[in-house]
Design an enzyme around this catalytic site. Structure first.
Site, mmCIF file in Angstrom:
data_model
loop_
_atom_site.group_PDB
_atom_site.id
_atom_site.type_symbol
_atom_site.label_atom_id
_atom_site.label_comp_id
_atom_site.label_asym_id
_atom_site.label_seq_id
_atom_site.Cartn_x
_atom_site.Cartn_y
_atom_site.Cartn_z
ATOM 1 N N HIS A 163 0.841 -1.208 0.000
ATOM 2 C CA HIS A 163 0.000 0.000 0.000
ATOM 3 C C HIS A 163 0.875 1.256 0.000
ATOM 4 C CE1 HIS A 163 -3.120 -2.709 2.186
ATOM 5 N NE2 HIS A 163 -3.591 -2.501 0.973
ATOM 6 N N LYS A 182 -16.780 -6.672 7.187
ATOM 7 C CA LYS A 182 -15.515 -7.403 7.004
ATOM 8 C C LYS A 182 -14.881 -7.935 8.296
ATOM 9 C CE LYS A 182 -12.948 -6.982 2.709
ATOM 10 N NZ LYS A 182 -11.702 -6.488 2.097
ATOM 11 N N ARG A 237 -1.699 -6.289 -8.337
ATOM 12 C CA ARG A 237 -0.543 -7.110 -7.977
ATOM 13 C C ARG A 237 -0.308 -8.186 -9.012
ATOM 14 N NH1 ARG A 237 -3.036 -7.586 -2.051
ATOM 15 N NH2 ARG A 237 -4.844 -7.354 -3.419
ATOM 16 N N SER A 259 -2.958 -7.728 2.932
ATOM 17 C CA SER A 259 -3.255 -7.579 4.362
ATOM 18 C C SER A 259 -3.645 -8.925 4.960
ATOM 19 C CB SER A 259 -4.396 -6.578 4.567
ATOM 20 O OG SER A 259 -4.035 -5.316 4.079
#
Ligand SMILES: Nc1ncnc2c1ncn2[C@@H]1O[C@H](COP(=O)(O)OP(=O)(O)OP(=O)(O)O)[C@@H](O)[C@H]1O
Ligand SMILES: [Mg+2]
Length: 162
Positions: A18, A42, A91, A129
């Site tokens: 990030h 979440k 990514r 993450s």
């Protein structure tokens, strides 16, 4: 006219991937707002306020970056900021499908806002993450994958140590 961009995400927690993206975005745009989505569904490890603090600490040396949070529709928040670009990271091909769908939906909702995709440095292209939390919680070393302030908070949160 100065170009403002929004970089939205969950950032639970922020990673060096990030931060890498934020550094690239800060060079490209006049101002970059990094914003933590308040998404209670979440079940996050860190509160929104903690994530905003971690991002603020990790980007303190970059002059044209600010950090905030938002609820609800991302494009509504982008409009509120006067942002004309939304920054997202790719990514690998696996990110592409979801990002592509979101970008097209967002374009339908706000045709004046462009989605901009950047690639991180290769050494961060596998960092998420979720993996950081998983590896750390099983005792794996994540040094170098997250900013030092995030590593400290992970230790406190997951090991109960400071
Ligand atoms: N290592 C990375 N390099 C480049 N972009 C990244 C990286 N990690 C996340 N991003 C991008 O940052 C944006 C926000 O991501 P998000 O907050 O979901 O992080 P994440 O690491 O994917 O988290 P999670 O594992 O919880 O899904 C997305 O566009 C995502 O593709
Ligand atoms: Mg993700």
């Amino acid at each position: 006219m100065p170009v403002k961009a929004l970089y939205p995400g969950t950032f639970d927690p922020p990673t060096n991937g990030h931060v890498d993206l934020i550094q690239r975005g800060a060079k490209l745009f006049d101002h970059l707002t990094v914003a933590v989505l308040n998404n209670p569904v979440k079940n996050p490890l860190f509160t929104v306020a903690e994530r905003v603090e971690m991002l603020t600490e990790a980007t303190a040396s970059i002059g044209n970056v600010s950090v905030s949070m938002f609820d609800g529709l991302m494009v509504a928040f982008a409009r509120q900021l006067g942002a004309t670009a939304v920054l997202r990271g790719i990514r690998a091909i696996s990110d592409y499908e979801h990002e592509f769908q979101m970008a097209l939906m967002n374009r339908r909702l706000a045709p004046e806002i462009e989605s901009v995709f950047l690639q991180p440095a290769g050494r961060y292209s596998f960092v998420s993450s979720r993996m950081v939390k998983e590896v750390f919680s099983f005792g794996g070393d994540v040094t170098g994958l997250v900013p030092p302030n995030v590593l400290k908070r992970l230790r406190t949160r997951i090991n109960g140590k400071s």
